[in-house]
Write an enzyme that holds these catalytic residues in place. Structure first.
Site, PDB file in Angstrom:
ATOM      1  CD  GLU A   1      -5.609  -5.981   0.092  1.00 25.20           C
ATOM      2  OE1 GLU A   1      -4.850  -5.807  -0.809  1.00 25.20           O
ATOM      3  OE2 GLU A   1      -5.494  -6.687   1.086  1.00 25.20           O
TER       4      GLU A   1
ATOM      5  CB  SER B   1       4.867  -7.819   5.550  1.00 23.57           C
ATOM      6  OG  SER B   1       3.731  -8.413   5.152  1.00 23.57           O
TER       7      SER B   1
ATOM      8  CD  GLU C   1       8.362  -3.344   8.245  1.00 27.43           C
ATOM      9  OE1 GLU C   1       7.904  -4.349   8.193  1.00 27.43           O
ATOM     10  OE2 GLU C   1       8.964  -2.578   7.329  1.00 27.43           O
TER      11      GLU C   1
ATOM     12  CB  CYS D   1      10.782  -0.884   2.960  1.00 30.61           C
ATOM     13  SG  CYS D   1      11.385  -0.340   1.332  1.00 30.61           S
TER      14      CYS D   1
ATOM     15  CE  LYS E   1      -2.897  -8.306  -4.709  1.00 33.53           C
ATOM     16  NZ  LYS E   1      -3.138  -7.535  -3.578  1.00 33.53           N
TER      17      LYS E   1
ATOM     18  CG  PHE F   1      -0.348   0.323   2.486  1.00 31.30           C
ATOM     19  CD1 PHE F   1      -0.058   1.840   2.904  1.00 31.30           C
ATOM     20  CD2 PHE F   1       0.125  -0.542   3.351  1.00 31.30           C
ATOM     21  CE1 PHE F   1       0.492   2.160   3.989  1.00 31.30           C
ATOM     22  CE2 PHE F   1       0.758  -0.315   4.556  1.00 31.30           C
ATOM     23  CZ  PHE F   1       0.945   1.226   4.852  1.00 31.30           C
TER      24      PHE F   1
END
Ligand code: NAD
Length: 502
Positions: free
Chosen positions: A192, A242, A393, A297, A189, A165
């Site tokens: 979402e 992730s 994280e 990240c 893909k 995202f």
């Protein structure tokens, strides 16, 4: 228009299959809520801004089928023509820069400036893709009299990308510009959580000439991802997200014989020594942990303070406390992420860390944003090196300061991390910088740079659990990943002295 208005500002996303926009759950112009749709809300306001279909294996199969039909024609289209279409896409991206930035900001919670920078970084990868035609795409050599060996770079066929995202435009563009210029048909893909930018990028790809299934979009989550990983006609999968999902994707894609590269999460170390320049270091550390509200990240999340660096820490605290959320810093993607971040802060406090800047409860001035998901910059001092705040994280604007007596301790701490995305050293001493750069284990190193993202043509990628698979994404690594080398050995007439090897 692929984005159907439900209300004034609520859009229904559709899949892009075989070059056409399709509603997986019925006619696209039917207004109403479908069972397999998910709401898209803006982190700024908490308001509904879109609906996204959660596709299943059948929808993935439709997109792959469309891509497969386009594959032969596209791989046989001369690279110069493929490049010209990518050039048209670059022009469209720049023309629509502001619109794309606003869309990405409103669904991902970024500031518009950050979202704009993300699109421009995507443009940089597009520009690298435009140069592929002039790079090493093959070669030949007469290996013995009358015998020539040639190698040429070939597309893989139908390939896929699965994205997170936090960079709705940039991360996807790490992948598809290079992949399609090399002659692959690409199935994407998107996350979402940020499907609206994806739809707009899809529209622009169509407008640029990537029609008939050269470029496809399948919206959804886990089901769509698994269907991509298991589909026999998908030859390569790149993933960014992730670490647990990256590991899963890498293993499952590899098991089904695909080429796979999966980039994961991070816990990046910023090592600060006493001779570091105060203002530059404080500002760089601040930008690193607060940029994109810490949801990237490459965010610095552990500051390793070597010896007495108090003037730098004091300046950093001052700067962090002055940040205004909603103006200088964006929002957290959703309530679940915000709870995870505040839980991590509370747990660090319980383990003895001191909250020296507390962003909890900070709200934007703008009343319109009151229902968004907000937290201000938070600094935890005296964090224990083996505690979760130093190891796990958090993916929010939280900096853990770990105090160590020596540079050796700082390097050892970085080396113990399960991640290995980025690490930076802040110093005015070149010898110290080289010493650290040679010893830390992360894949991307900064010297007085808080976010050491390699620019094109250099490739992006970490080590350890920040990356599963071989090679890097973008740049030259991208060319390697999205193509294979075909080797051809030719002999046209019998030569008395050609040897047994040919
Ligand atoms: P995520 O792992 O939750 O989701 C990434 C993608 O995987 C999405 O498309 C999502 O739909 C899909 N997905 C989620 N759960 C899945 C499951 N169980 N099975 C199959 N697919 C699944 O990541 P996110 O929250 O969207 O993004 C944040 C994470 O991404 C952070 O950990 C961040 O460090 C990482 N990230 C890494 C890089 C990098 O270059 N290394 C870049 C950006 C983000």
């Amino acid at each position: 228009m692929p984005l159907v208005e439900l209300t004034k500002s609520v859009y229904r996303c559709r899949n892009l299959v075989g070059g056409e926009w399709r509603a997986p759950h019925g006619p696209h112009d039917v207004v109403g809520v479908h069972e397999n749709e998910r709401d898209v809300t803006s982190p700024y306001t908490g308001q509904l801004i879109g609906r996204v279909p959660m596709s299943n294996a059948m929808h993935v199969a439709q997109a792959v089928e469309g891509a497969k039909r386009a594959s032969d024609g596209w791989r046989n289209t001369p690279i110069k023509e493929r490049t010209q279409r990518m050039f048209a896409y670059r022009e469209l991206l720049l023309k629509c820069l502001d619109e794309l930035a606003h869309t990405a900001a409103s669904e991902a919670g970024k500031t518009v400036a950050e979202a704009r920078a993300g699109v421009l970084k995507g443009v940089e990868v597009v520009e690298f893709a435009l140069s592929i035609q002039n790079l090493d795409l093959g070669g030949n050599l007469e290996v013995s009299r009358g015998v020539t060996c040639e190698y040429r770079r070939e597309p893989l066929g139908v390939v896929a990308g699965i994205t997170p995202f936090n960079f709705p435009a940039m991360v996807p563009m790490w992948m598809f510009p290079i992949a399609v210029v090399l002659g692959n048909c690409f199935v994407w893909k998107p996350s979402e959580k940020v499907p609206l930018t994806a739809c707009r990028l899809g529209e622009l790809m169509l407008e640029a000439g990537f029609t008939n299934g050269i470029f496809s979009i399948v919206h959804g989550g886990k089901d769509a991802v698994e269907a991509i990983l298991d589909h026999p006609d998908v030859k390569a999968v790149a993933f960014v997200g992730s670490s647990p999902v990256a590991k899963f994707v890498y293993e499952r894609a590899s098991r089904s014989g695909k080429r796979a590269l999966a980039l994961g999460g991070a816990k990046n170390h910023l090592i600060v020594v006493p001779d570091a320049e105060i203002e530059l270091t404080a500002q760089s550390v601040l930008d690193s942990f607060t940029g994109c509200a810490g949801q990237r990240c490459m965010a610095g999340s552990v500051m390793v303070a070597v010896g007495d660096v108090e003037p730098i820490v004091a300046r950093l605290r001052e700067k962090a406390a002055a940040i205004e959320v909603g103006a200088q810093m964006g929002a957290i993607i959703d309530q679940a992420s915000l709870s995870r971040i505040t839980d991590a802060i509370a747990s660090a406090e319980k383990r003895g860390a001191k909250v020296v800047v507390d962003g909890r409860g900070k709200q934007p001035r703008d009343a319109e944003y009151k229902s968004g998901t907000w937290i201000g910059p938070t600094i935890l001092d005296n964090v224990k090196p083996d505690s979760p705040a130093a190891q796990v994280e958090i993916f929010g604007p939280v900096l853990s300061i770990v105090r160590v007596p020596t540079l050796g301790d700082a390097i050892a701490l970085e080396g113990q991390s399960t991640y290995g995305n980025a690490a930076s050293i802040f110093t005015t001493n070149g010898g110290v910088a080289e010493y650290v750069a040679n010893r830390v284990h992360a894949g991307m190193i900064g010297v007085n740079v808080g976010v050491p993202v390699p620019r094109e043509p250099f490739s992006f990628g970490g080590t350890h659990e920040s990356k599963f698979g071989h090679g890097d994404i973008t740049g030259h690594g991208g060319i390697e990943f999205w193509s294979s080398l075909k080797k051809i050995t030719r002999k046209w007439s019998t030569q008395s002295d050609s040897n047994w090897m040919s």
